[in-house]
Scaffold this motif. Structure first.
Motif, short mmCIF file in Angstrom:
data_model
loop_
_atom_site.label_atom_id
_atom_site.label_comp_id
_atom_site.label_asym_id
_atom_site.label_seq_id
_atom_site.Cartn_x
_atom_site.Cartn_y
_atom_site.Cartn_z
N ILE A 172 57.99 48.69 29.44
CA ILE A 172 57.29 48.05 30.56
C ILE A 172 56.83 46.69 30.06
N ARG A 173 57.15 45.67 30.82
CA ARG A 173 56.65 44.34 30.44
C ARG A 173 55.82 43.76 31.57
N LEU A 174 54.61 43.37 31.24
CA LEU A 174 53.76 42.69 32.21
C LEU A 174 53.75 41.21 31.81
N GLU A 175 54.09 40.36 32.79
CA GLU A 175 54.27 38.95 32.46
C GLU A 175 53.26 38.13 33.26
N ASN A 176 52.38 37.46 32.59
CA ASN A 176 51.38 36.57 33.22
C ASN A 176 50.73 37.23 34.44
N LEU A 177 50.33 38.46 34.26
CA LEU A 177 49.82 39.22 35.39
C LEU A 177 48.40 38.81 35.73
N THR A 178 48.19 38.48 36.99
CA THR A 178 46.84 38.16 37.46
C THR A 178 46.60 38.93 38.76
N LYS A 179 45.41 39.48 38.89
CA LYS A 179 45.07 40.16 40.12
C LYS A 179 43.67 39.74 40.55
N ARG A 180 43.59 39.21 41.76
CA ARG A 180 42.28 38.83 42.28
C ARG A 180 41.98 39.63 43.53
N PHE A 181 40.74 40.05 43.65
CA PHE A 181 40.26 40.64 44.90
C PHE A 181 39.26 39.65 45.46
N GLY A 182 39.64 38.87 46.44
CA GLY A 182 38.75 37.82 46.93
C GLY A 182 38.46 36.86 45.80
N SER A 183 37.18 36.68 45.51
CA SER A 183 36.84 35.73 44.45
C SER A 183 36.73 36.42 43.10
N PHE A 184 36.86 37.75 43.10
CA PHE A 184 36.72 38.49 41.85
C PHE A 184 38.08 38.61 41.15
N THR A 185 38.11 38.23 39.89
CA THR A 185 39.36 38.35 39.13
C THR A 185 39.34 39.65 38.34
N MET A 201 50.97 50.62 43.30
CA MET A 201 49.98 50.89 44.34
C MET A 201 49.28 49.62 44.77
N GLU A 202 49.28 48.64 43.87
CA GLU A 202 48.73 47.34 44.23
C GLU A 202 49.71 46.27 43.82
N LYS A 203 49.66 45.18 44.55
CA LYS A 203 50.58 44.07 44.24
C LYS A 203 49.84 43.04 43.40
N PRO A 204 50.50 42.52 42.37
CA PRO A 204 49.83 41.48 41.58
C PRO A 204 49.68 40.19 42.39
N THR A 205 48.60 39.47 42.16
CA THR A 205 48.42 38.18 42.82
C THR A 205 49.43 37.19 42.25
N GLU A 206 49.57 37.23 40.92
CA GLU A 206 50.58 36.42 40.26
C GLU A 206 51.19 37.26 39.15
N GLY A 207 52.38 36.83 38.69
CA GLY A 207 52.99 37.49 37.55
C GLY A 207 53.97 38.55 37.95
N LYS A 208 54.63 39.12 36.94
CA LYS A 208 55.72 40.05 37.19
C LYS A 208 55.57 41.32 36.38
N VAL A 209 56.19 42.37 36.91
CA VAL A 209 56.27 43.64 36.19
C VAL A 209 57.73 43.98 35.98
N HIS A 210 58.13 44.28 34.74
CA HIS A 210 59.52 44.69 34.47
C HIS A 210 59.54 46.10 33.92
#
Lengths: 362, 322, 356
Positions: free
Chosen positions: A4-17, A52-61
């Motif tokens: 599993i590779r997580l690449e530059n993964l960012t997840k924000r919920f509103g203003s919360f990172t 179950m959730e989508k990343p705001t930015e970045g990729k999952v391999h």
């Protein structure tokens, strides 16, 4: 192949990172623990891997395949929920067979596979029982068996042991390891319990406030923590951390603890390493297990404030608040409370961190 | 939330130990029964009295016009004649059949529409709250007003025909409320419009009660949306479905206000349901004994429907408990 | 401020005996812990103590006074809830004042009480903050202060910190113990975490199926468990328990790996117990006779390492040894086992400990 590779993964919920620019490579067939305090982003990371959730930015391999946009039902990962999410309107067998049935396996084969999994998870005697009213320990086995029967290449577990009682935990730990040995899945395990992570994982990824702090084998993160957070979070109790500043006297280098009005000499290897850093403000660290009671000059002295004896181990608390030091001994120590205790970290066990960034100096 | 330090509350601890609340509750219930017994008897009397009175009257030919006070109705004793007449009355059978027809057509449509909308509302989508409020409006309109509204809508020069004309490009002049077949359809449409929201609301409550983890778990185990519906949602909301169906069936059996304003049971008897039938023979023909017999028969029918629903729910409960 | 005594207390729910003929005495100012697996009767004992339930038989005394028939309100005990249950929208001060304001106690008296409690608990400097801005330990202090202003005779806590993170739990339990020493009240504590129980308790009671199995200080119970059940309940990793194997005149245990010949094994011993920290592992040399043992797994945990060993051929039993530090041992290595004879525990047919 299912790394599993997580690449530059960012997840924000509103203003919360929740997760900030995370890069993580989980190897094929590895048992990885995602470890951190509650709210550190470990569960969100897990949910993104599962889809179950989508990343705001970045990729999952997964292997060569990018799965960032693949819906969760199509990713083929096994997932064990913290509350197990057992289908309470079905029997144990129907739960175990559920995934097989949804994937259109013939009844004969479903039955065979469910029987096999039941005997592996020691559920055979209750296969035909309804699941409502079964104990937590058993629900957990069902939850694990229900996913494992599909033989997923990736298996995700969200704090599966936090609800079961202590005696059962160690059994379950052992069985999870056995399960992995048998099916060779890539396992990702979310926990806030460092001991659980240390016992089970091949590697540990330590997270705090949405940022990956360090990844390494249990001994790597224990022996060479990347920063003060990891140093304190790993170990029970965590590493002793005292704030001080570097002071040189001739060619010897000391850490001076202003609040204690005491200082301790740094070994040569660390003294050399400090040349690379500008700031003189440091955090001096050493493991509670590496404390030696020693009345020779050159060590530190603090009052004994508290004594815990937990079975074979004795934890001696010295000083208070920011100047607190804990020492762990394997047997009873003859120390009077409130008396002054002289001690020093064992040779070579000293660690040094930059005060401002918290990063280890090495 | 007052006085949290106080001793009066059991703790919900992580390790669930058996408490005695069940047994206590049992003992308290008993005491509760004794304490409320007088009130219960009173309520029973209030409910029972009209029933017995009705039974009594249904065995006579009594009406207020006979000049006899009702306790002396035995002077007009007719035995089971009212019941016999009833079972021989084609107008009664027609009304009964029409009522059932409305139920058989309207309830399933309301149910499936409500279910479909409820399923839609399980997911997030833009302006969900707005749609949600809008969907509930019909239910909140007074039935009499709704009846008048539909009465206007279905006029031969009314908006519905105008819309149809626009859509089809030719002049449409369907006389909805005066054509015996279409009048019933119009009544059914108005009921669906008004009461699908209730179905939707009840079913949505049921669906939202299904733990979301179980749905996620099913998805992760490879279940398609349809499979999830069949294997997880459906079994879990079965009980609530029965309740929703029973409520609507019983309510619809009594359909009156909207219908009476739209068609008054007409043309002829084309939309005459049981309630309209009762209303007419009570106010126009004044055969009270006959009406009493009819009312008892309806009560009996509704009890059977409710009883079936209860039986089903009880069986469901036992299954879960076992 | 109070001693609590249970005398032959029994409480059944239907057919299940939740508490079965339990007697104990909690001394004044003692930190007393109930420890046992789920359904062992811990919570029921607390409820009986609080007066939420009344026993089927037996008596309960507080400070020598019989309170068996008294309700919760008349016993004046304070329950500190799981997760402390502070009101998030109130400051620490308002949280502490709350129970007094509720009781319409005059303002000067409230001030005096809050002053006294916050002094005792050293929280004066944080009284203006809402709970969200407090550390775990500070929250604990505020919650206890809120109970303290009511002058309860004892504090009861049912797994108060089990919902916290592991790290926070370690800190909070020490804090709790410190607070109890400072304010010196009787504190009755229920937990399912053996480490927590041993850390905080002055004395503890081990429960099983509604029975008290043993009462004593944590050290007493750990070193001299009354039976093998108690021995297995305390300590992680779990104690090694082996059946004694008789071969004519020689005795062994654990697949023949433990030679009991030279041991002073008491008469009637059916099982022996050896704590992982008392089991030593060393390289096998030519001088070592007997069955070869082999390392089957190594779990390095930083401060110590858990090594599992089993007989090389035909292994039924696994030995777990806890070694200090991070010794270099590979899986598959042949090793010899050693132990300190005085650390071995002996159990008879009924699994009761035999004292030597």
């Amino acid at each position: 192949m299912s790394d599993i590779r997580l690449e530059n993964l960012t997840k924000r919920f509103g203003s919360f990172t929740a997760i900030e620019n995370m890069n993580l490579h989980i190897r094929d067939g590895e048992f990885l623990a995602l470890l951190g305090p509650s709210g550190c982003g470990k569960s969100t990371t897990m949910n993104i891997i599962a889809g179950m959730e989508k990343p705001t930015e970045g990729k999952v391999h997964f292997g060569d395949r990018e799965v960032s946009r693949v819906p969760m039902g199509k990713r083929g990962v096994g997932f064990v929920f913290q509350n197990y999410a057992i289908f309470t309107h079905m029997t144990v067998r129907q739960n175990l067979e559920y995934g097989l049935r949804m994937n259109g396996l013939p009844a004969e084969e479903r039955k065979r596979k469910a029987n096999e999994m039941a005997s592996f998870m020691e559920l055979t005697s209750m296969l035909e029982k309804p699941t409502a009213g079964l104990s937590v320990n058993i629900l957990q086995r069902i939850a694990i068996g229900r996913s494992a029967v599909l033989e997923p290449a990736i298996f995700l577990l969200d704090e599966p042991l936090s609800n079961v009682d202590a005696a059962f935990r160690s059994v379950m730990r052992y069985e999870l390891k056995q399960l992995q040995r048998r099916f060779k899945q890539t396992m990702v395990y979310v926990t806030h319990d460092q001991l659980e992570a240390m016992t089970m994982a091949d590697r540990i990824a330590v997270m705090d406030q949405g940022v990956l702090q360090q990844i390494g084998t249990p001994l790597e993160v224990y022996n060479n923590p990347a920063n003060v957070f990891v140093a304190n979070f790993i170990g029970a109790p965590g590493m002793n951390l005292l704030e001080g500043s570097l002071v040189s006297e001739g060619d010897r280098l000391f850490v001076n603890f202003a609040e204690l009005q005491q200082k301790i000499e740094l070994p040569e290897s660390l003294a050399t390493a400090t040349q690379a850093v500008k700031s003189r403000d440091v955090v001096f660290g050493f493991r509670p297990e590496e404390v030696e009671l020693d009345t020779q000059p050159g060590g530190l002295t603090l009052p004994a404030t508290f004594l815990e004896r937990i079975g074979a181990r004795t934890i001696l608390h010295l000083g208070k608040d920011v100047c607190e030091v804990k020492a762990v001994f394997e047997n009873d120590v003859e120390v009077m409370l409130d008396s002054q205790v002289a001690f020093r970290p064992a040779m070579g066990s000293e660690r040094l961190f930059e005060a401002a960034s918290g990063k280890r100096i090495s | 939330m007052s006085n949290v330090d106080d001793t009066a509350k059991p703790v919900a601890s992580g390790t669930v130990e058996k408490t005695d609340s069940h047994f206590h509750a049992y003992g308290k219930n008993r005491l509760g029964l004794y304490l409320t017994l007088p009130a219960q008897i009173l309520v029973l009397f209030i409910a029972l009295f009209p029933l017995l009175m009705q039974l009594y009257i249904s065995l006579t030919d009594w009406t207020p016009l006979t000049g006899v006070r009702w306790p002396q109705a035995y002077q007009l004793w007719s035995g089971l004649a009212n019941y016999a007449d009833l079972l021989d009355d084609d107008r009664f059978y027609g009304a009964l059949w029409r009522t059932f027809f409305i139920i058989i057509v309207a309830v399933p449509i309301e149910f499936f529409l409500g279910l479909a909308m409820a399923l839609l509302f399980m997911d997030e989508f833009p302006a969900k709250r707005l749609f949600y409020s809008a969907l509930l409006v019909p239910m909140m309109i007074v039935p009499a007003v709704a009846g008048y509204m539909f009465f206007l809508l279905f006029q031969s020069g009314g908006p519905i025909n105008q819309l149809l004309s626009l859509a089809l490009g030719t002049k449409v002049a369907i006389s909805w409320l005066s054509d015996p077949d279409l009048a019933l359809a119009a009544v059914i449409i108005s009921d669906i419009w008004q009461w699908t929201p209730l179905m939707f609301l009840i079913l949505l409550a049921g669906l939202l009660g299904v733990p979301s983890e179980q749905l996620k778990a099913a998805t992760l185990l490879g279940a398609s949306p349809w499979q999830r519906f069949l294997t997880i949602l459906l079994p879990k909301i079965k009980a609530i479905m029965v309740i929703a169906l029973a409520i609507r069936t019983i309510e619809l059996f009594k359909i009156f206000d909207t219908l009476y304003i739209m068609t008054a049971g007409g043309p002829g008897v084309a939309t005459e349901t049981i309630s309209v039938f009762i209303f007419k023979i009570t106010t126009q023909e004044l055969v009270w004994g006959y009406v009493a017999a009819l009312a008892l028969l309806i009560l009996f029918t509704l009890s059977v429907i409710a009883g079936l629903a209860m039986y089903f729910l009880q069986r469901k409960k036992r299954e879960v408990a076992a | 401020m109070a001693s609590i005594v249970f005398e032959n207390v029994t409480k059944a729910f239907g057919d299940t005996l939740a508490v079965d003929n339990v007697s104990f005495e909690i001394k004044d100012n003692e930190f007393f812990c109930f420890f046992g697996p789920p359904l062992s009767g811990k919570t029921t004992i607390l409820r009986l103590m609080l007066g939420l339930d009344s026993p089927d038989s037996g008596d309960i005394y507080i400070d020598g006074q019989k309170v068996t028939q008294l309700g919760a309100a008349e016993r004046n005990m304070a329950m500190v809830f799981q997760n402390l249950a502070l009101f998030p929208h109130m400051t620490a001060l308002d949280n502490i004042r709350f129970p007094l304001v509720e009781r319409r106690i005059p303002e000067p008296q409230i001030r005096a009480k809050v002053e006294e409690a916050s002094d005792k608990l050293h929280i004066k400097h944080i009284l203006h903050k809402p709970p969200a801005q407090l550390s775990g330990g500070e929250r604990q202090r505020v919650a206890i202060a809120r109970a303290l202003v009511r002058d309860p005779v004892a504090y009861l806590m049912d797994d108060p910190i089990s919902a916290l993170d592991a790290r926070l739990r370690e800190e909070t339990r020490v804090e709790l113990k410190r607070i109890q020493r400072e304010i010196g009240h009787t504190l009755v504590y229920v937990t399912h975490d053996q480490e927590e129980a041993m850390s905080v308790a002055d004395r503890m009671a081990i429960l099983k199926d509604g029975h008290v199995e043993q009462i004593g200080t944590p050290i007493e119970i750990y070193d001299q468990p009354a039976n093998s059940y108690v021995a297995a309940l305390l300590g992680a990793p779990r104690i090694n328990l082996f059946n004694v194997e008789e071969h004519g005149k020689t005795w062994t245990a654990g697949d023949g790996l433990l030679d009991l010949q030279s041991e002073n094994v008491p008469l009637g011993t059916k099982r022996i117990g050896l704590r992982p920290e008392n089991l030593k592992i060393r390289d096998r040399s030519d001088k070592d006779l007997g069955e070869p043992a082999q390392v089957v797994s190594v779990e390095p945990l930083g401060g110590f390492t858990v090594v599992s060993v089993a007989r090389k051929d035909n292994a039924n039993e696994v030995f777990r040894a806890m070694l200090r530090g991070q010794p270099q041992i590979d899986v598959g290595t042949e090793v010899a086992l050693g132990w300190d004879p005085s650390s071995m525990l002996f159990f008879d047919e009924g699994d009761r400990a035999i004292s030597i």
